[in-house]
Design an enzyme around this catalytic site. Structure first.
Site, PDB file in Angstrom:
ATOM      1  N   ARG A 155       0.810  -1.214   0.000  1.00 35.58           N
ATOM      2  CA  ARG A 155       0.000   0.000   0.000  1.00 35.58           C
ATOM      3  C   ARG A 155       0.847   1.270   0.000  1.00 35.58           C
ATOM      4  O   ARG A 155       0.318   2.378   0.048  1.00 35.58           O
ATOM      5  CB  ARG A 155      -0.922   0.019   1.224  1.00 35.58           C
ATOM      6  N   LYS A 167       0.870  -0.646  -4.632  1.00 33.98           N
ATOM      7  CA  LYS A 167       0.036  -1.694  -5.225  1.00 33.98           C
ATOM      8  C   LYS A 167      -1.435  -1.308  -5.190  1.00 33.98           C
ATOM      9  O   LYS A 167      -2.166  -1.537  -6.131  1.00 33.98           O
ATOM     10  CB  LYS A 167       0.263  -2.998  -4.450  1.00 33.98           C
TER      11      LYS A 167
END
Ligand code: M6R
Length: 600
Positions: free
Chosen positions: A27, A595
């Site tokens: 993240r 991501k």
């Protein structure tokens, strides 16, 4: 766009947090940090850079409670100071935040005029400072007062030095799961339940506007008006192991090589998995695909499947733009939201926009417990397994396998495909995993090609019909992990401007595997060749004429046009991978990216 994590339990919270951060690093990996309360003070460690940098310096005493963060920078550069946790000026409150506080400037000014000094450039710091300002002995009350001042989106966890046994938390349009193990001895807070390992858990997903106070073995939940509420939990099995690269050097290449299997898995039991969607198609006058990046490219191929197999008008729109195209959102528009993660903020916002206009929605997603999966009317699960590399590969081929099967099934039902056509398509689809394997078997040739072209900094990727989204997807792979300029174009469009850029330093990668437009792409290759640009063609075996035109050719198995994107895309993935490797780029975690993109 960050990952938040918290732990209260019997293990050393610092170790559990480090392990949670490993799972959440997808993240964002600009900085990481951990904080807990030790002997009446906040103990913490935070560091710019990937988690490996934090691990080098961390020396925290064992704690039974801690919060942890991995950052993708929005407000403020990548630095130790801007890393989370953020604190109030006296160091009483430690806070971690995923999201954006839109009114942070107003709040910051207000606090500054009251003499509060700020230490970072982040929007998040104002939250910690506000909590401290409102604190008069009741931490939860101060937290709730603060929430009422915030505009934006967030998942927040905070601790206070005077409350060593509690974490307060809240979510607004950002995911936040609270998981309690079966024995009730451990509580984990996380942006993503993928961090749950080992045990079985009862998981509560906070809805927008809800908040919680977590103490050892006890979770108190509050609704939008701060009233105490009860919520049902979902039982989730923690995964048995952390994702591993196995014998591969990177997750990306591992995931590329998984595709013969993941494409097969996408079709397993598909009739049953798709069944809830059929009803929604019955009332649909048209289909709107939503997605970002790779998932948007899958949606573009989906439009071709639906038009070619079913005859339903279908369009694909980039999610961040779709929400402004209100005229598309009639109640009879069926929306298919494509997403690997199911947490992409742009896709979620677009989904909510179409839902607010009465449209029915289907999610095609690789995460069963994601926000998208929960919010859409129904979902088809891709079953591709965790995709760790930021550069998406196997999720794409699983998405298009699912869409192909959906199109074929609807074509059968509506009789827009004859029995023969349906059989041909299904048989060709069954051959796809072995055709993809043929491409994988050519990896060393594709690596040679990537090495040959690795000194160029500009590329066009071109294709027609099914090869156009394939070209877009392959160009995205290259630019994302190699930082070179790579643009996908419809091959017929080059002569309307872009051709002016071509010379011997500007190669063209041509996707030729679309039988219906074969002659035209051959003409386009001639036009490119006449301008002296190097050509690397990705061509089906039968198209031998390409050999005379292109400088280099990578051959792919012959198949039906709609199914050609599979093998050709895998060539594009391998080319991008080896190109980036030759240039020494950080393949699994490219710069500036994450991501899961959880901010708009
Ligand atoms: O998780 P999603 O599929 O919603 O993600 C959408 C994009 O952010 C993602 O596909 C991105 O473009 C990839 N990094 C491309 O490789």
């Amino acid at each position: 766009m960050c990952g938040v994590f918290g732990y209260i339990g019997e293990k050393n919270a610092v170790d559990v947090c480090l392990s949670g951060l490993e799972q959440l690093e997808y993240r964002g990996y600009d900085s990481t940090g951990i904080a807990g309360v030790h002997q009446g003070t906040i103990s913490f460690c935070k560091k710019a850079g990937k988690l490996s940098e934090l691990k080098k310096v961390i020396q925290m005493q064992p704690l039974s409670l801690a919060i942890a963060h991995t950052r993708w920078a929005t407000h403020g550069k990548v630095s130790d100071q801007n890393a989370h946790p953020q604190f109030d000026e006296k160091g009483s409150v430690a806070l971690i935040h995923n999201g954006i506080i839109e009114n942070y400037n107003v709040l910051k000014e207000e606090l500054r005029t009251q003499g509060v000094r700020f230490a970072s450039e982040t929007d998040s710091e104002v939250i910690a400072q506000l909590i401290a300002k409102y604190y008069q002995g009741d931490f939860l009350e101060a937290f709730h007062k603060t929430l009422s001042r915030l505009k934006g989106i967030f998942a927040l966890l905070a601790i206070h030095k005077n409350h060593p046994d509690e974490i307060v938390a809240s979510a607004l349009h950002c995911p936040l799961a609270i998981a309690i193990n079966e024995q009730g001895t451990e509580t984990i807070l996380s942006s993503d339940p993928c961090t749950l390992i080992g045990d079985n858990y009862n998981v509560i997903f906070l809805q927008s506007g809800e908040s919680a106070k977590i103490q050892k073995g006890k979770v108190s939940l509050y609704g939008k008006s701060l009233e105490q509420i009860d919520k049902k939990s979902t039982r989730i099995e923690g995964s048995s192991q952390k994702p591993s690269k196995g014998s591969f050097e990177h997750f990306m290449i591992k995931e590329i090589f998984e595709q013969p299997l993941t494409i097969q898995k996408a079709s397993l039991n598909i009739e049953h998995r798709m069944a809830p969607t059929f009803e929604l198609f019955r009332d649909a006058s048209r289909v709107l695909f939503l997605g970002c990046g790779t998932s948007a490219h899958a949606g573009q191929i989906g439009t071709l499947f639906l038009e070619d197999f079913v005859g339903i008008p279908a369009i694909s729109e980039i999610a961040s733009e779709a929400r402004y195209r209100v005229s598309l959102m009639e109640p009879t528009t069926l929306c298919i939201a494509m997403s690997q993660s199911g947490e992409t903020a742009d896709t979620l916002s677009a989904l909510r926009a179409v839902q607010s206009h009465g449209c029915k929605t289907i999610a095609i997603c690789n995460s069963l417990n994601s926000t998208l999966a929960r919010e859409a009317d129904t979902m088809i699960f891709l079953q591709a397994g965790p995709e760790i590399s930021v550069c998406s590969t196997k999720a794409f081929t699983s998405q298009i396998a699912t869409l192909a099967l959906l199109g074929i099934r609807l074509g059968k039902e509506r009789k827009t495909l004859s029995l023969k056509e349906e059989e041909q398509l299904l048989q060709a689809l069954e051959r796809i995993p072995s055709e993809v394997q043929c491409v994988l078997d050519q990896a060393s040739w594709i690596e040679k090609m990537a090495q040959k072209y690795a000194d160029f900094n500009n590329f066009f990727f071109m294709g027609r019909r099914y090869m156009f989204p394939t070209a877009l997807e392959s160009a995205l792979k290259l630019k994302e992990i190699s930082y070179v300029n790579a643009n996908g174009y419809p091959a017929g469009e080059l002569k309307h401007g872009p051709l002016a850029l071509l010379d011997a330093q500007f190669p063209v990668i041509a996707f030729c595997a679309n039988l219906a437009t074969e002659e035209k792409i051959v003409s386009n290759l001639m036009e490119v060749k006449a301008r002296g640009a190097p050509i690397l063609a990705i061509a089906p075996h039968h198209l031998t004429s390409v050999k005379e035109i292109a400088d280099d050719v990578i051959w792919v198995p012959d198949t039906l046009d709609p199914l050609a994107p599979f093998a050709s895309t895998v060539v594009g993935q391998l080319f991008a991978y080896f190109f980036a490797k030759t240039r020494g780029c950080a393949i699994d975690q490219p710069r500036n990216l994450a991501k899961s993109v959880t901010v708009e």
